[in-house]
Motif scaffolding. Structure first.
Motif, PDB file in Angstrom:
ATOM      1  N   LEU A  71     -84.463  37.700  28.863  1.00 55.49           N
ATOM      2  CA  LEU A  71     -85.437  38.359  30.020  1.00 55.49           C
ATOM      3  C   LEU A  71     -86.845  37.713  29.574  1.00 55.49           C
ATOM      4  O   LEU A  71     -87.361  37.140  30.665  1.00 55.49           O
ATOM      5  CB  LEU A  71     -85.492  39.804  29.751  1.00 55.49           C
ATOM      6  CG  LEU A  71     -84.148  40.482  30.359  1.00 55.49           C
ATOM      7  CD1 LEU A  71     -84.451  41.852  30.128  1.00 55.49           C
ATOM      8  CD2 LEU A  71     -83.622  40.135  31.638  1.00 55.49           C
ATOM      9  N   GLN A  72     -87.211  37.738  28.526  1.00 56.09           N
ATOM     10  CA  GLN A  72     -88.605  37.185  28.252  1.00 56.09           C
ATOM     11  C   GLN A  72     -88.607  35.765  28.119  1.00 56.09           C
ATOM     12  O   GLN A  72     -87.860  35.023  27.304  1.00 56.09           O
ATOM     13  CB  GLN A  72     -88.871  37.700  26.677  1.00 56.09           C
ATOM     14  CG  GLN A  72     -90.318  37.438  26.350  1.00 56.09           C
ATOM     15  CD  GLN A  72     -91.015  38.120  25.166  1.00 56.09           C
ATOM     16  OE1 GLN A  72     -90.185  38.749  24.605  1.00 56.09           O
ATOM     17  NE2 GLN A  72     -92.198  37.810  24.944  1.00 56.09           N
ATOM     18  N   VAL A  73     -89.551  35.304  28.999  1.00 58.70           N
ATOM     19  CA  VAL A  73     -89.507  33.613  28.932  1.00 58.70           C
ATOM     20  C   VAL A  73     -90.902  33.369  27.975  1.00 58.70           C
ATOM     21  O   VAL A  73     -92.118  33.536  28.253  1.00 58.70           O
ATOM     22  CB  VAL A  73     -89.815  33.247  30.410  1.00 58.70           C
ATOM     23  CG1 VAL A  73     -90.208  31.649  30.503  1.00 58.70           C
ATOM     24  CG2 VAL A  73     -88.735  33.589  31.291  1.00 58.70           C
ATOM     25  N   ASN A  74     -90.463  32.315  27.049  1.00 62.09           N
ATOM     26  CA  ASN A  74     -91.494  31.703  26.129  1.00 62.09           C
ATOM     27  C   ASN A  74     -91.444  30.218  26.702  1.00 62.09           C
ATOM     28  O   ASN A  74     -90.612  29.385  26.342  1.00 62.09           O
ATOM     29  CB  ASN A  74     -91.130  31.685  24.745  1.00 62.09           C
ATOM     30  CG  ASN A  74     -92.148  31.180  23.973  1.00 62.09           C
ATOM     31  OD1 ASN A  74     -93.001  30.652  24.082  1.00 62.09           O
ATOM     32  ND2 ASN A  74     -91.738  31.323  22.366  1.00 62.09           N
ATOM     33  N   LEU A  75     -92.738  29.943  27.361  1.00 64.80           N
ATOM     34  CA  LEU A  75     -92.883  28.482  27.436  1.00 64.80           C
ATOM     35  C   LEU A  75     -92.889  27.580  26.647  1.00 64.80           C
ATOM     36  O   LEU A  75     -92.906  26.013  26.957  1.00 64.80           O
ATOM     37  CB  LEU A  75     -94.225  28.472  28.669  1.00 64.80           C
ATOM     38  CG  LEU A  75     -94.153  29.354  29.854  1.00 64.80           C
ATOM     39  CD1 LEU A  75     -95.375  29.327  30.696  1.00 64.80           C
ATOM     40  CD2 LEU A  75     -92.786  28.892  30.715  1.00 64.80           C
ATOM     41  N   PHE A  76     -93.360  27.964  25.329  1.00 68.81           N
ATOM     42  CA  PHE A  76     -93.523  26.956  24.301  1.00 68.81           C
ATOM     43  C   PHE A  76     -92.166  27.065  23.288  1.00 68.81           C
ATOM     44  O   PHE A  76     -92.473  26.583  22.218  1.00 68.81           O
ATOM     45  CB  PHE A  76     -94.996  27.355  23.618  1.00 68.81           C
ATOM     46  CG  PHE A  76     -95.982  27.144  24.606  1.00 68.81           C
ATOM     47  CD1 PHE A  76     -96.758  26.175  24.643  1.00 68.81           C
ATOM     48  CD2 PHE A  76     -96.531  28.448  25.076  1.00 68.81           C
ATOM     49  CE1 PHE A  76     -97.628  25.880  25.737  1.00 68.81           C
ATOM     50  CE2 PHE A  76     -97.551  28.563  26.234  1.00 68.81           C
ATOM     51  CZ  PHE A  76     -98.177  27.234  26.403  1.00 68.81           C
ATOM     52  N   CYS A  77     -91.254  27.650  23.522  1.00 71.41           N
ATOM     53  CA  CYS A  77     -90.260  27.731  22.622  1.00 71.41           C
ATOM     54  C   CYS A  77     -89.559  26.490  22.307  1.00 71.41           C
ATOM     55  O   CYS A  77     -89.013  26.269  21.319  1.00 71.41           O
ATOM     56  CB  CYS A  77     -89.166  28.649  23.169  1.00 71.41           C
ATOM     57  SG  CYS A  77     -88.247  28.105  24.408  1.00 71.41           S
ATOM     58  N   GLY A  78     -89.705  25.432  22.945  1.00 67.79           N
ATOM     59  CA  GLY A  78     -88.970  24.069  22.936  1.00 67.79           C
ATOM     60  C   GLY A  78     -90.143  23.128  22.384  1.00 67.79           C
ATOM     61  O   GLY A  78     -89.678  21.927  22.356  1.00 67.79           O
ATOM     62  N   VAL A  79     -91.418  23.451  21.947  1.00 72.19           N
ATOM     63  CA  VAL A  79     -92.220  22.353  21.782  1.00 72.19           C
ATOM     64  C   VAL A  79     -92.035  22.096  20.053  1.00 72.19           C
ATOM     65  O   VAL A  79     -91.779  22.991  19.201  1.00 72.19           O
ATOM     66  CB  VAL A  79     -93.692  23.136  21.859  1.00 72.19           C
ATOM     67  CG1 VAL A  79     -94.644  22.251  21.017  1.00 72.19           C
ATOM     68  CG2 VAL A  79     -93.968  23.570  23.131  1.00 72.19           C
ATOM     69  N   LYS A  80     -92.083  20.729  19.981  1.00 70.71           N
ATOM     70  CA  LYS A  80     -92.063  20.046  18.621  1.00 70.71           C
ATOM     71  C   LYS A  80     -90.772  20.804  17.862  1.00 70.71           C
ATOM     72  O   LYS A  80     -91.072  21.058  16.577  1.00 70.71           O
ATOM     73  CB  LYS A  80     -93.218  20.065  17.948  1.00 70.71           C
ATOM     74  CG  LYS A  80     -94.300  19.681  18.580  1.00 70.71           C
ATOM     75  CD  LYS A  80     -95.858  19.566  17.734  1.00 70.71           C
ATOM     76  CE  LYS A  80     -96.673  18.933  18.728  1.00 70.71           C
ATOM     77  NZ  LYS A  80     -96.705  17.557  19.105  1.00 70.71           N
ATOM     78  N   ILE A  81     -89.667  20.598  18.309  1.00 71.48           N
ATOM     79  CA  ILE A  81     -88.405  21.128  17.638  1.00 71.48           C
ATOM     80  C   ILE A  81     -87.906  20.092  16.520  1.00 71.48           C
ATOM     81  O   ILE A  81     -87.044  20.387  15.911  1.00 71.48           O
ATOM     82  CB  ILE A  81     -87.308  21.739  18.355  1.00 71.48           C
ATOM     83  CG1 ILE A  81     -86.738  20.817  19.443  1.00 71.48           C
ATOM     84  CG2 ILE A  81     -88.101  22.810  19.358  1.00 71.48           C
ATOM     85  CD1 ILE A  81     -85.429  20.986  20.293  1.00 71.48           C
ATOM     86  N   MET A  82     -88.159  18.753  17.024  1.00 72.28           N
ATOM     87  CA  MET A  82     -87.443  17.425  16.315  1.00 72.28           C
ATOM     88  C   MET A  82     -88.317  17.168  15.357  1.00 72.28           C
ATOM     89  O   MET A  82     -89.433  17.213  15.062  1.00 72.28           O
ATOM     90  CB  MET A  82     -87.135  16.505  17.299  1.00 72.28           C
ATOM     91  CG  MET A  82     -86.292  16.835  18.508  1.00 72.28           C
ATOM     92  SD  MET A  82     -86.043  15.235  19.470  1.00 72.28           S
ATOM     93  CE  MET A  82     -85.168  16.323  21.111  1.00 72.28           C
ATOM     94  N   ASP A  83     -87.397  16.584  14.205  1.00 75.56           N
ATOM     95  CA  ASP A  83     -88.230  16.132  13.131  1.00 75.56           C
ATOM     96  C   ASP A  83     -87.809  14.609  13.048  1.00 75.56           C
ATOM     97  O   ASP A  83     -86.696  14.229  13.064  1.00 75.56           O
ATOM     98  CB  ASP A  83     -87.595  16.767  11.842  1.00 75.56           C
ATOM     99  CG  ASP A  83     -88.422  16.369  10.521  1.00 75.56           C
ATOM    100  OD1 ASP A  83     -89.627  15.842  10.806  1.00 75.56           O
ATOM    101  OD2 ASP A  83     -87.861  16.686   9.228  1.00 75.56           O
ATOM    102  N   TYR A  84     -88.981  13.568  12.810  1.00 76.49           N
ATOM    103  CA  TYR A  84     -88.755  12.267  13.114  1.00 76.49           C
ATOM    104  C   TYR A  84     -89.694  11.463  12.112  1.00 76.49           C
ATOM    105  O   TYR A  84     -90.691  12.045  11.581  1.00 76.49           O
ATOM    106  CB  TYR A  84     -88.999  11.861  14.475  1.00 76.49           C
ATOM    107  CG  TYR A  84     -90.588  11.747  14.866  1.00 76.49           C
ATOM    108  CD1 TYR A  84     -91.206  10.442  15.113  1.00 76.49           C
ATOM    109  CD2 TYR A  84     -91.274  13.020  15.141  1.00 76.49           C
ATOM    110  CE1 TYR A  84     -92.389  10.628  15.392  1.00 76.49           C
ATOM    111  CE2 TYR A  84     -92.556  12.997  15.373  1.00 76.49           C
ATOM    112  CZ  TYR A  84     -93.206  11.454  15.483  1.00 76.49           C
ATOM    113  OH  TYR A  84     -94.418  11.566  15.848  1.00 76.49           O
ATOM    114  N   THR A  85     -89.111  10.216  11.958  1.00 77.07           N
ATOM    115  CA  THR A  85     -90.147   9.245  11.298  1.00 77.07           C
ATOM    116  C   THR A  85     -90.684   8.212  11.965  1.00 77.07           C
ATOM    117  O   THR A  85     -90.162   7.539  12.898  1.00 77.07           O
ATOM    118  CB  THR A  85     -89.325   8.814  10.150  1.00 77.07           C
ATOM    119  OG1 THR A  85     -88.546   9.592   9.225  1.00 77.07           O
ATOM    120  CG2 THR A  85     -90.214   7.851   9.250  1.00 77.07           C
TER     121      THR A  85
END
Length: 278
Positions: A181-195
């Motif tokens: 129900l609760q929407v978090n607009l920033f929940c998908g921000v910077k989830i990946m780890d990269y070089t």
């Protein structure tokens, strides 16, 4: 003679009711399509008329308006020519639908490639079109998916690409997140780890699926399966229901042709003096 009049009247008004609904639906679709074209522009600008929803609505609405108008007037005025145009149009529509269905089945791999291509186009244009963005978000939340084949497909979008320095880089849209129900607009921000050295020098290389920050716990936070895969699964699961709906539409169309032909036959019979009162 009395039974003939009753039968003819029943067929006439059954066909009239059938077509007034058909015509009204076509009118509604036309209004929506024209509004979309004039006020909102193309909802999905893929440089292809076939995949623009507004254009599809416009074509479908125009066809339904055309068929419904001739059937409606033909039944109300008992106009044989209008009834023949109506019946012929329904037959052509039915044959066209059958041809499209057969081609889609025979060329399903090609259809899949075209759909996949346009889905990637939608990802690339995600931030450039608000209507397209809303459509993508609704699709991802509805089918509980992310990207086309998997969530790393969002690297195709310049805003989400890891080599970008923006706030959304190395992330995915909020609609990829597992939320109730609760929407978090920033929940998908910077989830990946990269070089940077490994992935930013090669613009064609994605950050692998297993390169997700440990603290994110992607299995619990975002959907990893792509929408193309999820939609294919949904289609296969509901194949019998889809087939049943298609058969139902075909029966309605055949019924409309039968009503038109029956009314035409009775009109011609009466005009020729075939029936006479004993």
């Amino acid at each position: 003679m009395g039974s003939l009049i009753i039968t003819r009247t029943f067929i006439k008004y059954s066909l009239f009711a059938f077509n007034i609904i058909f015509w009204l639906l076509g009118t509604v679709l036309l209004v929506i399509a024209i509004w979309s074209k004039t006020e909102k522009g193309n909802l999905m600008d893929f440089n292809s008329m076939a995949v623009d929803p507004a254009t599809v609505l416009l074509i479908v609405g125009a066809v339904m308006f055309w068929i419904g108008f001739f059937g409606w007037v033909g039944a109300l005025r008992e106009n044989v020519k209008f009834l023949q145009v109506f019946a012929t149009s329904l037959v052509i529509l039915f044959l066209g639908e059958a041809a499209v269905g057969i081609l889609a089945f025979v060329m399903k791999e090609k259809v899949r490639e075209v759909v996949e291509e346009h889905m990637f186009d939608a990802i690339k244009a995600y931030r450039d079109d608000s209507d397209l963005r809303d459509a993508v978000n609704v699709a991802q939340r509805t089918f509980k998916c992310c990207g086309v084949r998997n969530f790393t497909d969002w690297q195709e979008n310049v805003y989400f690409k890891c080599c970008n320095e923006g706030i959304e880089s190395c992330g995915v849209p909020y609609s990829c997140c597992k939320m109730d129900l609760q929407v978090n607009l920033f929940c998908g921000v910077k989830i990946m780890d990269y070089t940077t050295e490994e992935y930013c020098t090669n613009t064609n290389q994605y950050v692998p699926m297993n390169h997700i920050k440990k603290e994110v716990s992607a299995d619990d936070q975002i959907y990893q399966t792509g929408c193309l895969v999820t939609m294919e699964g949904w289609f296969n699961t509901n194949l019998y229901y889809i087939g049943g709906a298609a058969i139902g539409v075909a029966i309605v169309q055949i019924g409309g042709v039968w009503l038109a032909q029956s009314l035409t036959h009775k009109i011609k019979s009466v005009s020729a003096g075939y029936y006479h009162q004993k």
